[in-house]
Design an enzyme around this catalytic site. Structure first.
Site, PDB file in Angstrom:
ATOM      1  CE  LYS A 212      38.206 -33.858   2.035  1.00  5.19           C
ATOM      2  NZ  LYS A 212      37.615 -34.087   3.329  1.00  5.19           N
ATOM      3  CB  CYS A 266      34.129 -29.540   3.064  1.00  6.92           C
ATOM      4  SG  CYS A 266      34.917 -29.020   4.589  1.00  6.92           S
TER       5      CYS A 266
HETATM    6  N1  SAJ Z   1      23.341 -30.974   4.176  1.00 13.03           N
HETATM    7  C1  SAJ Z   1      22.066 -31.064   3.619  1.00 13.03           C
HETATM    8  N2  SAJ Z   1      21.465 -32.289   3.608  1.00 13.03           N
HETATM    9  C2  SAJ Z   1      22.058 -33.395   4.125  1.00 13.03           C
HETATM   10  C3  SAJ Z   1      23.364 -33.301   4.663  1.00 13.03           C
HETATM   11  C4  SAJ Z   1      23.977 -32.067   4.671  1.00 13.03           C
HETATM   12  O1  SAJ Z   1      21.488 -30.085   3.145  1.00 13.03           O
HETATM   13  O2  SAJ Z   1      21.436 -34.469   4.101  1.00 13.03           O
HETATM   14  C5  SAJ Z   1      24.013 -29.673   4.212  1.00 13.03           C
HETATM   15  C6  SAJ Z   1      24.411 -29.227   5.639  1.00 13.03           C
HETATM   16  O3  SAJ Z   1      23.329 -28.613   6.296  1.00 13.03           O
HETATM   17  C7  SAJ Z   1      25.570 -28.308   5.366  1.00 13.03           C
HETATM   18  C8  SAJ Z   1      26.247 -28.933   4.144  1.00 13.03           C
HETATM   19  O4  SAJ Z   1      25.277 -29.786   3.558  1.00 13.03           O
HETATM   20  O5  SAJ Z   1      25.125 -27.010   5.039  1.00 13.03           O
HETATM   21  C9  SAJ Z   1      27.520 -29.710   4.447  1.00 13.03           C
HETATM   22  O6  SAJ Z   1      27.344 -30.486   5.612  1.00 13.03           O
HETATM   23  P1  SAJ Z   1      27.914 -31.974   5.776  1.00 13.03           P
HETATM   24  O7  SAJ Z   1      27.546 -32.447   7.110  1.00 13.03           O
HETATM   25  O8  SAJ Z   1      27.469 -32.797   4.625  1.00 13.03           O
HETATM   26  O9  SAJ Z   1      29.471 -31.805   5.568  1.00 13.03           O
HETATM   27  P2  SAJ Z   1      30.660 -30.922   6.214  1.00 13.03           P
HETATM   28  O10 SAJ Z   1      30.986 -29.832   5.247  1.00 13.03           O
HETATM   29  O11 SAJ Z   1      30.373 -30.551   7.615  1.00 13.03           O
HETATM   30  O12 SAJ Z   1      31.822 -32.017   6.222  1.00 13.03           O
HETATM   31  C10 SAJ Z   1      32.150 -32.714   5.021  1.00 13.03           C
HETATM   32  C11 SAJ Z   1      32.197 -34.214   5.343  1.00 13.03           C
HETATM   33  N3  SAJ Z   1      32.267 -34.985   4.094  1.00 13.03           N
HETATM   34  C12 SAJ Z   1      31.426 -36.024   3.869  1.00 13.03           C
HETATM   35  O13 SAJ Z   1      30.558 -36.360   4.631  1.00 13.03           O
HETATM   36  C13 SAJ Z   1      31.625 -36.729   2.574  1.00 13.03           C
HETATM   37  C14 SAJ Z   1      33.422 -34.507   6.218  1.00 13.03           C
HETATM   38  O14 SAJ Z   1      33.580 -35.898   6.410  1.00 13.03           O
HETATM   39  C15 SAJ Z   1      34.703 -33.932   5.572  1.00 13.03           C
HETATM   40  O15 SAJ Z   1      35.829 -34.144   6.396  1.00 13.03           O
HETATM   41  C16 SAJ Z   1      34.507 -32.434   5.412  1.00 13.03           C
HETATM   42  O16 SAJ Z   1      33.391 -32.241   4.532  1.00 13.03           O
HETATM   43  C17 SAJ Z   1      35.777 -31.850   4.820  1.00 13.03           C
HETATM   44  O17 SAJ Z   1      36.558 -31.260   5.590  1.00 13.03           O
HETATM   45  O18 SAJ Z   1      36.047 -32.031   3.631  1.00 13.03           O
END
Ligand code: SAJ
Length: 451
Positions: A212, A266
């Site tokens: 995780k 996360c």
């Molecule tokens: N972000 C970027 N660029 C990207 C993707 C995301 O700048 O290409 C930013 C987003 O805008 C946001 C942050 O990163 O601010 C996090 O967003 P996210 O969509 O990557 O993740 P979370 O926090 O919504 O959810 C993550 C997910 N983990 C992964 O994709 C590995 C989700 O599957 C997990 O369940 C969750 O964390 C968790 O609860 O741990």
């Protein structure tokens, strides 16, 4: 003699009815379990009992409406004694020292310890540091006198759902079931099997904890790389979105997107659980954290440069600027730990009094946005008409409905690639149109030659 126990006779107690606990409780009840969804917040329990949630995911809202009066689902401020499954889904933030704050997990464990019966399974869904599940198992053995793996069962089954698409991902994502013993993982699978369609992968608790943390750390590192690609491209005056899109045509390259920073609870938190525990092997993770943490400030400075230029070019005018998007990522209603909000609030505080800002945030109730100090415009189109310039901080779907040509009439600072997406959409529409035209011509040719 009856040998099998029905799901309705199987009691599940969810501890912590938040972003993960609520959808899990709903899906378990929907599958047929008898569920007690326990939370220490009486307000939350009260609202949920009336079918009300602050989470804005339509399928989840609908399922809550359908199930909140069901005898299979009971929201409570006290946990169920002698449940078959206890699922712990409480938050694990970090402390100022950047170490994991596992106090909510321990509090949940201490609450349920006296309630366990022979055969109870305790599942930790919260994201936790490596070794914690084993410590919890040892504690429960000492407290109850029951043997883990024989009398009671303890496993770590980390949630993996993406905010914005939780119910679908809870059902369809593969699960990692990490047992303190193999029997513990098998027992945990009995809880998930009635509602999870994704493959279940069995392992030990420590490996599941590491999986995780590595998943979210890997995303953090990849976003940091994308953010630095953007920094290099800005310095070289190249369009970073185009560079990334072209690089991603390579079959083994998959760069993520640069943005205003990494928000949420996360990705920006979990790497610290590894950095604090394994400092000798996490230099890369620590650097990624630093890059992503500095990102909102860097974006803020780029915006102020543009605003200063606009003010300089119109020395007597008052400027109206629209800020589009405040949530921590696109198409969610969550403002907590949002880099966009951080940047927007800094702009409000620091900009010249010749600038008036308004915010457009289609996923959050205008009252909440106003309470944060912003003037609100509900329609992006109207904001565009009113404004001298637009700052796009979050790429909500609602903004993708606008035409590129209209947006290009204004000064646009685009922190998240909205303009590139609109241009790509336009180019692909043109391509589709050209292809359709070509095939129509071919068909006409064939028809006229066969006549
Ligand atoms: N972000 C970027 N660029 C990207 C993707 C995301 O700048 O290409 C930013 C987003 O805008 C946001 C942050 O990163 O601010 C996090 O967003 P996210 O969509 O990557 O993740 P979370 O926090 O919504 O959810 C993550 C997910 N983990 C992964 O994709 C590995 C989700 O599957 C997990 O369940 C969750 O964390 C968790 O609860 O741990």
């Amino acid at each position: 003699m009856k040998t099998t126990i029905s799901l309705a006779e199987t009691h599940v107690c969810i501890i912590g009815v938040g972003y993960i606990g609520l959808p899990t409780a709903l899906l378990a009840a929907n599958a047929g379990f008898s569920v007690t969804a326990y939370d220490t917040s009486a307000t939350r329990v009260n609202q949920l009992s009336q079918g009300i949630t602050a989470i804005c995911e339509q399928d989840l809202v609908d399922l809550l409406k359908e199930l909140h009066t069901s005898p299979r689902l009971h929201f409570a401020t006290f946990p169920k004694a002698q449940a078959d499954f206890y699922v712990i889904a409480v938050p694990t933030p970090f402390l100022e020292s950047k170490q994991a704050d596992v106090s909510y997990v321990w509090s949940a464990v201490k609450t349920i310890a006296p309630l366990l019966k022979q055969g109870s399974t305790v599942i930790l869904e919260s994201t936790i540091p490596v070794f914690l599940t084993n410590s919890v198992a040892t504690f429960l053995e000492q407290e109850t006198g029951l043997l883990v793996g024989t009398d009671i069962f303890v496993a770590h089954c980390p949630e993996r759902v993406l905010p914005g698409n939780m119910l679908f991902e809870l059902v369809n994502n593969a699960r990692v079931l990490g047992g303190v013993t193999p029997q513990c993982a098998q027992k945990a699978a009995r809880f998930y099997a009635p509602f999870v369609k994704g493959t279940m992968h069995f392992t030990n608790a420590k490996a599941a904890e590491m999986v995780k943390l590595i998943e979210n750390s890997s995303r953090d590192v990849q976003i940091a790389l994308a953010n630095q690609v953007d920094q290099m491209c800005v310095a070289a005056n190249i369009d970073s979105r185009e560079v990334i899109a072209l690089a991603n045509h390579h079959p083994r390259v998959k760069l993520l997107e640069p943005g205003p920073g990494v928000g949420g609870h996360c990705i920006a938190v979990d790497p610290w659980f590894l950095i604090s525990a394994f400092p000798q092997a996490t230099q890369l993770l620590a650097t990624a954290r630093k890059i992503n943490d500095e990102r909102p400030n860097l974006v803020f400075h780029r915006i102020t440069e543009i605003l200063d230029k606009m003010l300089f070019e119109s020395p007597t005018r008052h400027l109206s600027i629209g800020i589009w998007g405040l949530t921590f990522k696109p198409n969610v209603d969550d403002l907590r730990e949002s880099p966009a909000l951080e940047i927007a609030q800094k702009l409000l505080l620091s900009a010249s009094n010749r600038i008036t800002f308004h915010a457009v945030e289609p996923n959050v109730h205008p009252h909440h946005v106003q309470a944060l100090g912003f003037t609100v415009e509900t329609e992006a189109e109207r904001s565009l008409t009113l404004s001298d310039g637009i700052i796009v901080l979050v790429k909500h779907n609602a903004f993708k409905q606008l035409s590129l040509a209209t947006l290009k009439e204004k000064v646009v600072f685009d922190a998240c690639g909205l303009l590139f997406d609109l241009a790509t959409k336009q180019a692909s529409l043109k391509q589709t149109e050209a292809t359709r035209h070509y095939f129509e011509k071919q068909q006409q040719k064939q028809t006229s030659s066969s006549q």
